[in-house]
Design an enzyme around this catalytic site. Structure first.
Site, short mmCIF file in Angstrom:
data_model
loop_
_atom_site.label_atom_id
_atom_site.label_comp_id
_atom_site.label_asym_id
_atom_site.label_seq_id
_atom_site.Cartn_x
_atom_site.Cartn_y
_atom_site.Cartn_z
N ASP A 68 0.81 -1.22 0.00
CA ASP A 68 0.00 0.00 0.00
C ASP A 68 0.85 1.27 0.00
OD1 ASP A 68 -2.12 1.76 0.17
OD2 ASP A 68 -2.50 1.40 2.29
N ASP A 108 -1.55 5.89 -6.37
CA ASP A 108 -1.95 5.03 -5.26
C ASP A 108 -2.23 3.60 -5.68
OD1 ASP A 108 -2.82 4.31 -2.69
OD2 ASP A 108 -4.90 4.79 -3.18
#
Ligand code: NAG
Ligand code: NAG
Ligand code: NAG
Length: 411
Positions: free
Chosen positions: A100, A283
Site C-alpha cells: 500500500d 496510489d
C-alpha cells in the site's frame, strides 16, 4: 605498555565518530519481491464505492489526522489486492501482506488463526497502534521485530503492528506500507507525535539496499488470481520497463503532498482538456483512475459514455469504443499516453462486477468531489498496470516509465 595519550584520544575519537556516523556498508543490490494479484469483486458498485471511500479517507486523514471517517456504504473488503510474502520473527512466520502506497505502517494479524506470533526476536514497545483506511481499520500493539523481506535479507528491528482487531481485510494477513513516513504520525498511542521508520527506511538505514526508493511493476491481468507484479526495494528493474524513467517532484499542494502526490494535467484526444494542472496522488490501493467530478463530467461528455447502474462504471457502445481517443497524462513536462484499450475494464472480468459479459465499461470514475481541493485525481492500479512507477523517498519524487504493456490490447 602505555599508549600515548594523543593516540588513545584519536583511537577513542575514531570509535566515537564511527558509532555516531553509523557507517553503513552497502553491499546489497536492490531486492526484488514477487507480487500476487487477487480480485475480489463481490457486489455491484463495490469497486467504485471502495475507491471513493478510500479517496474520502485519504483526504480526511491528511486534514484531521488518523481518524475513521463514516462511510455510508458498507464496504466489506478490498476489490483488487496486490500482496507480497514476508517473514516476521525468529523463526519467521510468513504473512501475505497488501502493498500500500497510501499508508506507511506495517502490520500483521488480519487473518483469523494467523495472529502475530511472539518469538525470540520480539521486542515489545509500550505503544498501541491504530490505522484507519477507507476500506477498513486495525487496532493492536506495536512491537519491534525482525522482518525478513527476501530469503537473504532481514531488517533487524522493524516497527510492526500486531493486530488485536481489524475490519475490512479478507484474504490478506495485513499491510506492508510503502507510503511516506509522515503518515505514521498519529498512529501510535501514547507516542502520538512520533513517526516510525517504514520498511523502506529501515532497509536503507540498515545498509540493506543502495537507495531509499521503491520501484513497482504491475502487468494488466485478465485472470482472477495471478502472479504478475514485482516490487523492487532500493532501485528499479530495467527488465520491467522500456525507455527511461522520468521523474516529477512530490507536489507541495496539500493534502496530496502527504502521499505520493504529483502535479498533473489530463487531456482527452488532441485537444479536449479534462483536468488542468492540479495536484493528486499515485496510489496502489485504488483500483480505478479517479478524477474530480467536473473533470469526470468532461470525460463523460467527450466519450459519450453513460453511467451503468449495475456496476457503477461508465459504459460505452462498440461504436463509441471504435472512436475512443487516448487520454494524455502530463506531469513535469512529460506526457504519458493512456490508450483507448487501457481505459476499458478488462472485459473478461465483467461478470465478476455484476456486469454483462459483452458490455464495455470504463475504468475512469468520479472522485466524488470537485477539483480545487488539493487532491483532484488518483492514478490507481489501472494506471500503474500500464506504467512502471518509482517512489523515491530520498529525492522526494515519483517516476514513471512505459512498459511492454503500455499499449497492450489485453482489455
Ligand atoms: C471476498 O469477499 C467475500 C465477501 O465479502 C469474503 O467473504 C471473502 O473472504 C473475500 N475473499 C477474499 C480472498 O478476499
Ligand atoms: C504544483 O502546483 C502548485 C499549485 O499550482 C504549485 O504551487 C507548485 O509549485 C507545483 N509544483 C510542485 C512540485 O508542487
Ligand atoms: C439508473 O438509476 C436511476 C436512479 O436510480 C434511474 O433514474 C435510471 O432510470 C436508471 N437507469 C437505467 C438505465 O436503469
Amino acid at each position: 605498555m602505555t599508549i600515548p595519550r594523543r593516540s588513545l584520544l584519536s583511537t577513542l575519537l575514531f570509535f566515537a565518530l564511527g558509532v555516531a556516523a553509523n557507517p553503513v556498508v552497502v553491499n546489497h543490490s536492490p531486492i526484488k519481491l514477487t507480487l500476487f494479484k487477487q480480485h475480489n469483486f463481490t457486489s455491484a458498485h463495490n469497486l467504485v464505492t471502495h475507491d471513493q471511500a478510500r479517496a474520502e479517507q485519504l483526504k480526511n486523514r491528511a486534514y484531521k489526522g488518523n481518524v475513521a471517517v463514516p462511510v455510508n456504504t458498507q464496504i466489506t473488503n478490498q476489490a483488487v489486492t496486490y500482496t507480497a510474502s514476508v517473514g516476521v520473527g525468529n523463526p519467521p512466520t510468513t504473512y501475505s501482506l497488501l502493498i500500500d502506497t497510501g499508508s506507511s505502517n506495517t502490520w500483521v494479524g488480519a487473518t483469523q488463526g494467523k495472529p502475530y506470533r511472539f518469538s525470540t526476536s520480539t521486542r515489545p514497545t509500550t505503544n498501541f497502534v491504530e490505522v484507519s483506511y477507507g476500506s477498513g481499520s486495525f487496532q493492536g500493539f506495536e512491537v519491534d521485530d525482525k522482518l525478513k523481506i527476501s530469503p537473504n535479507v532481514a531488517i533487524q528491528s522493524q516497527s510492526i503492528g500486531a493486530a488485536i482487531a481489524s475490519q475490512g481485510f479478507n484474504g490478506v494477513d495485513g499491510i506492508l506500507g510503502i507510503g511516506p513516513v509522515g503518515l505514521t504520525a498519529g498512529t501510535l498511542f501514547p507516542a502520538t507525535t512520533s513517526t516510525v521508520p517504514t520498511v523502506t527506511d529501515n532497509l536503507f538505514n540498515q545498509g540493506l539496499i543502495p537507495a531509499n526508493q521503491v520501484g513497482i511493476y504491475f502487468a494488466p491481468t485478465t485472470q482472477q488470481s495471478v502472479q504478475n507484479g514485482e516490487l523492487t526495494y532500493g532501485g528499479t528493474d530495467s527488465s520491467k520497463y522500456t525507455g527511461t524513467i522520468s521523474y516529477t517532484p512530490v507536489t507541495t499542494t496539500s493534502p496530496a503532498s502527504r502521499y505520493w502526490g504529483i502535479n498533473q494535467s489530463i487531456r482527452y484526444g488532441p485537444s479536449t482538456a479534462i483536468l488542468s494542472t492540479t495536484a493528486g496522488i499515485v496510489d496502489t490501493g485504488t483500483t480505478l483512475i479517479l478524477i474530480a467530478s467536473d473533470a469526470f463530467s468532461r470525460y463523460t461528455s467527450a466519450t459519450g459514455a453513460v453511467l451503468d447502474n449495475t456496476t457503477g462504471l461508465l459504459s460505452i457502445t462498440p461504436a463509441q469504443y471504435a472512436k475512443l481517443q487516448s487520454l494524455y497524462f502530463t506531469t513535469n513536462g512529460v506526457t504519458y499516453t493512456f490508450t483507448a484499450n487501457a481505459q476499458l475494464f478488462p472485459r473478461s472480468l465483467n461478470t465478476l462486477i455484476g456486469g454483462t459479459a459483452s458490455n464495455i465499461y470504463l475504468i475512469v470514475a468520479n472522485l466524488g468531489s470537485p477539483s480545487g481541493r488539493g487532491l483532484d485525481f488518483i492514478n490507481g492500479y489501472a494506471f500503474l498496470e500500464r506504467f512502471y512507477s518509482v517512489f523515491d523517498t530520498a529525492n522526494k519524487r515519483v517516476g514513471f516509465a512505459t512498459t511492454a504493456f503500455t499499449t497492450a490490447t489485453t482489455n
